[in-house]
Write an enzyme that holds these catalytic residues in place. Sequence first.
Site, PDB file in Angstrom:
ATOM      1  N   LYS A  89     -16.125   2.533 -21.967  1.00  0.00           N
ATOM      2  CA  LYS A  89     -17.059   1.595 -22.399  1.00  0.00           C
ATOM      3  C   LYS A  89     -17.236   0.305 -21.278  1.00  0.00           C
ATOM      4  CE  LYS A  89     -16.506  -0.635 -26.533  1.00  0.00           C
ATOM      5  NZ  LYS A  89     -16.447  -1.968 -26.401  1.00  0.00           N
ATOM      6  N   ASP A  94      -7.188  -2.769 -27.683  1.00  0.00           N
ATOM      7  CA  ASP A  94      -8.111  -2.004 -28.517  1.00  0.00           C
ATOM      8  C   ASP A  94      -7.711  -0.666 -29.169  1.00  0.00           C
ATOM      9  OD1 ASP A  94     -10.313  -3.610 -27.952  1.00  0.00           O
ATOM     10  OD2 ASP A  94     -10.930  -2.650 -26.207  1.00  0.00           O
TER      11      ASP A  94
HETATM   12  C1  S3P Z   1     -13.584  -5.744 -23.168  1.00  0.00           C
HETATM   13  C2  S3P Z   1     -12.558  -6.596 -23.343  1.00  0.00           C
HETATM   14  C3  S3P Z   1     -11.645  -6.887 -24.464  1.00  0.00           C
HETATM   15  C4  S3P Z   1     -11.735  -5.620 -25.246  1.00  0.00           C
HETATM   16  C5  S3P Z   1     -13.183  -5.049 -25.440  1.00  0.00           C
HETATM   17  C6  S3P Z   1     -14.096  -4.793 -24.271  1.00  0.00           C
HETATM   18  C7  S3P Z   1     -14.475  -5.803 -21.764  1.00  0.00           C
HETATM   19  O1  S3P Z   1     -12.041  -7.993 -24.965  1.00  0.00           O
HETATM   20  O2  S3P Z   1     -11.295  -5.913 -26.787  1.00  0.00           O
HETATM   21  O3  S3P Z   1     -13.412  -4.076 -26.295  1.00  0.00           O
HETATM   22  O4  S3P Z   1     -15.096  -4.852 -21.554  1.00  0.00           O
HETATM   23  O5  S3P Z   1     -14.231  -6.723 -21.092  1.00  0.00           O
HETATM   24  P1  S3P Z   1     -11.518  -9.303 -24.939  1.00  0.00           P
HETATM   25  O6  S3P Z   1     -11.940  -9.749 -23.613  1.00  0.00           O
HETATM   26  O7  S3P Z   1     -12.178  -9.996 -26.075  1.00  0.00           O
HETATM   27  O8  S3P Z   1     -10.156  -9.587 -24.899  1.00  0.00           O
END
Ligand code: S3P
Length: 432
Positions: free
Chosen positions: A22, A316
């Site tokens: 993702k 996550d």
């Molecule tokens: C992500 C960073 C994470 C993660 C999210 C995706 C990203 O969040 O929990 O699902 O793609 O940069 P945070 O940056 O808030 O930790």
Amino acid sequence: MTIRTLTAPSRLRGTIHVPGDKSISHRAIMFNAIAAGSARITNFLPGADCLSTITCVRALGVEVQREATDVLITSPGLHALREPGDLLDCGNSGTTLRLLTGLLAGRPGFAVLTGDASLRSRPQRRIVTPLRALGAQLDGRDDGDRAPLAVRGTRMHGGSYALPVASAQVKSALLLAALGGDAPLVLSGKIASRDHTERMLQAMGVELTVTPEQITLYPLTRLPAPLSLRVPGDPSSAAFWWVAAALHPDAELTTSGVCLNPTRTGALDVLRAMGADLTITHERVEGSELIGDVTVRSSSLYGTEIAGALIPRLIDEIPVLAVAAACAHGRTIIRDAQELRAKETDRIATVAAGLVDLGATVEPTGDGLVIEGRGDLAFRGTALQSHGDHRLAMAWAVASLVTRGTTTIGDPDCADVSYPNFWQTLDTITQV
Ligand code: S3P
């Protein structure tokens, strides 16, 4: 609201091609949206979150053609993006909202970014405060802490900023804002989080240096080059199958082509420490990322401690690791994970409540969970809720695989946010 009814299968078997990562899928779209020219992305994740990113960049004048997991993206380049004619709807996606806010803050034009009720309730001060310090003109509800966020793009000043939270979204928002700035940006503090932004921007020719202590981004002197890539499998999606296989008494599951970037492999380290029978084969480098195949078999798990530097490497995956902990022998303590309270739901509260409903002994704390593992697979069938949180829906599906009686999951379809074929894959590996 739909409800899914599940009972424990007698075996789990299969090889699963987990969908594209993702974080990398979002970035492949967003970063190619600022490069002038075309790029081809394969194994793109067609989950609702990444489709929100596509919708938003189209509104900026970027052409995106998608057929299933193949994407052709053509952009006029950062300086030729157009001002969107309407609200930018980021849906449920924090990554879309935060990275795009950073990107738009540093170039001319006006935009308003919003999303669904969950996204509009999540904190944005973490990006708004540092972006304002670099010169951004941003506003939103609660003095900029909640979306909708309004952005009046401007030329950013460089400078330095010490990140107070280990967040790849905050780090990436600042780096994107600084691309069109008038001086370098130096980030220090909690920079150790997923590093796909750094890797991909470097691969596109952006001048960016990384040391363990700081990241320095030099403003663009020429536009980044388009970057064609194959998106590796998402370890955050694969983790559901790793835990399922470790817990189930008759299981062997292989997840193939999974991203093994060390900033993402905390769940593998924890499962190994808990005693999981886990092997990694066919390790190889694809583009800027290490990938490999991960096989997990039925295991006896033991409680562990999950804290400190591990947390950003598995943030996550905590809902499904909590399911593993509840079945393990002995206590598991999760600390330093207060970030869970700012996710799609307050995952400390929602994970604890669901596990208690399953009959587990769990204590939510300010920054984590204390889970008394039962040492057996005696969850009781019950009615669980996803609360519209994709990772909860899938964590409860894993719990249902080792539950006596029938489990129901309310609003299971939100799994589509990050894993469009999750329920079909579950059917395939249980009907063997
Ligand atoms: C992500 C960073 C994470 C993660 C999210 C995706 C990203 O969040 O929990 O699902 O793609 O940069 P945070 O940056 O808030 O930790």
